[in-house]
Write an enzyme that holds these catalytic residues in place. Structure first.
Site, mmCIF file in Angstrom:
data_model
loop_
_atom_site.group_PDB
_atom_site.id
_atom_site.type_symbol
_atom_site.label_atom_id
_atom_site.label_comp_id
_atom_site.label_asym_id
_atom_site.label_seq_id
_atom_site.Cartn_x
_atom_site.Cartn_y
_atom_site.Cartn_z
ATOM 1 N N LYS A 1 -4.971 6.587 2.752
ATOM 2 C CA LYS A 1 -5.422 6.516 4.155
ATOM 3 C C LYS A 1 -4.253 6.573 5.140
ATOM 4 C CE LYS A 1 -4.078 2.088 4.657
ATOM 5 N NZ LYS A 1 -3.183 1.511 5.696
ATOM 6 N N LYS B 1 0.836 -1.202 0.000
ATOM 7 C CA LYS B 1 0.000 0.000 0.000
ATOM 8 C C LYS B 1 0.870 1.251 0.000
ATOM 9 C CE LYS B 1 -3.471 -2.396 2.818
ATOM 10 N NZ LYS B 1 -4.141 -2.447 4.138
ATOM 11 N N SER C 1 -1.399 0.562 14.670
ATOM 12 C CA SER C 1 -1.053 1.196 13.400
ATOM 13 C C SER C 1 0.266 1.954 13.493
ATOM 14 C CB SER C 1 -2.170 2.156 12.989
ATOM 15 O OG SER C 1 -1.736 3.042 11.990
ATOM 16 N N ARG C 2 1.217 1.619 12.616
ATOM 17 C CA ARG C 2 2.495 2.332 12.611
ATOM 18 C C ARG C 2 2.312 3.783 12.179
ATOM 19 N NH1 ARG C 2 4.327 -2.663 10.346
ATOM 20 N NH2 ARG C 2 4.403 -1.801 8.244
ATOM 21 N N ASN C 3 1.423 4.021 11.214
ATOM 22 C CA ASN C 3 1.206 5.387 10.739
ATOM 23 C C ASN C 3 0.595 6.256 11.820
ATOM 24 O OD1 ASN C 3 1.875 5.371 7.688
ATOM 25 N ND2 ASN C 3 0.665 3.520 7.974
ATOM 26 N N SER D 1 -6.415 -4.658 7.638
ATOM 27 C CA SER D 1 -5.773 -5.942 7.965
ATOM 28 C C SER D 1 -4.450 -5.731 8.676
ATOM 29 C CB SER D 1 -5.547 -6.748 6.679
ATOM 30 O OG SER D 1 -4.957 -5.930 5.679
ATOM 31 N N GLY E 1 -7.290 -3.599 2.091
ATOM 32 C CA GLY E 1 -8.361 -3.507 3.071
ATOM 33 C C GLY E 1 -7.822 -3.499 4.486
ATOM 34 N N ASP F 1 -10.262 0.579 5.740
ATOM 35 C CA ASP F 1 -8.835 0.613 6.065
ATOM 36 C C ASP F 1 -8.478 1.904 6.801
ATOM 37 O OD1 ASP F 1 -6.337 -0.482 6.182
ATOM 38 O OD2 ASP F 1 -5.921 -0.374 4.045
#
Length: 326
Positions: free
Chosen positions: A182, A99, A245-247, A129, A127, A235
């Site tokens: 996203k 992604k 979530s790393r982001n 995940s 998606g 997502d």
């Protein structure tokens, strides 16, 4: 069925774990010999207590090329061009599970693949995940996009299980963009959380961020409705709101006062949104698309502008009609 997989990181090994449980034989490429060794010992290299079945690994790309007509890509986006450029993927079915957008070209993964291997059939799996949950076999739903209706159904059947549902789409542009854009909005939400702005602010950022994603996507030919599905809203919701979530974590650390480069180093894993934001900035400028949240993230992460000044200018923008015409 035999399946080749590029990328022995968390996501690549999680997909291998899932496919191996279904009885498929997976060969994973990774340049890290210690990762290859652990996989060949049947051990998940990143998630404790997870064993691998029907999964082998190699650090030789030529092994991947010969192994299967199905090649699954789970590499960091910025590494894809260099690695697939050393392979012959002509006439193969290539499934991207990566992604992001390529810096410099702002190309999607399918565009990179087709540029180098024009005769390959390309599909996209995306998606909400997290790798840890897929590795454990927890329920997950994803979307698979491609132009060949018969082939996407075959690929769906390869992945499908009781706990791994696959929905189908022909909008590969929208599915890929949702998974890329996203990540930038998730960084913005993390910054907001780190500043202590609360859940109202996060919900607003997610909603207006989704509008931004749609605005960019429609301009390049994606279907609007794709962004309200698993690869867009689904997502985004996961990535922008979870501590896994790393982001979002990257943004949270910045909001708490950690300089972006130090936050990146402390996380110690790829934060795809930190790269993607550069491509999004270039793309939105090229398209002349209004993307204030992504631009604010760019100013903070890339240009190093003062955090509170950027946030204040974002909050003081004059409100527009909620559903403006694109």
């Amino acid at each position: 069925m035999k399946i080749s997989l590029l990328g022995g990181g968390r996501w690549g090994v999680a997909l291998s774990c899932h496919l191996g449980r279904l009885g498929h034989e997976i060969l994973v490429y990774d340049r890290n010999e210690s990762v290859v060794k652990l996989i060949n010992e049947g051990i998940h290299p990143y998630i404790e207590g997870i064993s691998l079945k029907n999964v082998r690994a190699t650090h030789y790309l030529e092994d991947i090329e010969k192994y299967s007509n199905y090649v699954l890509i789970a590499l960091p986006v910025q590494a894809i061009r260099e690695i697939i450029g050393r392979l012959d993927l002509s006439k193969k079915k290539v499934i991207s599970a990566s992604k992001g957008l390529e810096i410099g070209t702002y190309k999607r993964v399918s565009q990179i693949i087709k540029e180098i291997h024009n005769s390959a059939q390309v599909f996209c799996l995306s998606g909400p995940s997290f790798a840890s949950e897929v590795s454990k076999g927890l329920p997950t739903a994803l979307v698979l996009a491609g132009e060949d209706h018969e082939q996407i159904r075959k690929i769906r059947d390869i992945f499908f299980s009781e706990n791994f549902r696959i929905y189908l789409s022909t909008d590969i542009v929208g599915v890929e963009l949702g998974g890329a854009l996203k990540n930038v909005i998730a960084i913005a939400c993390g910054i907001s959380d780190g500043l202590g702005y609360g859940e109202n602010a996060r919900a607003s950022l997610m909603t207006r961020g989704l509008t931004e994603m749609v605005r960019i996507g429609v301009k390049v030919g994606a279907k609007r409705e794709t962004f309200y599905g698993l690869s867009g809203m689904g997502d985004l919701f996961l990535t922008a709101s979870s501590t896994q979530s790393r982001n979002r974590t990257f943004g949270f650390m910045i909001g708490k006062g950690t300089p972006p480069q130090k936050a990146f180093e402390e996380i110690g894993q790829v934060v795809e949104g930190a790269y993607t934001v550069k491509a999004v900035k270039k793309l939105s400028d090229h398209l002349d698309v209004y993307a204030p949240i992504s631009e604010a993230v760019y100013k903070i992460v890339v240009e190093g502008e003062d955090l509170k000044s950027v946030v204040k200018s974002l909050l003081l923008r004059p409100p527009k009609d909620e559903f403006e015409t694109i």
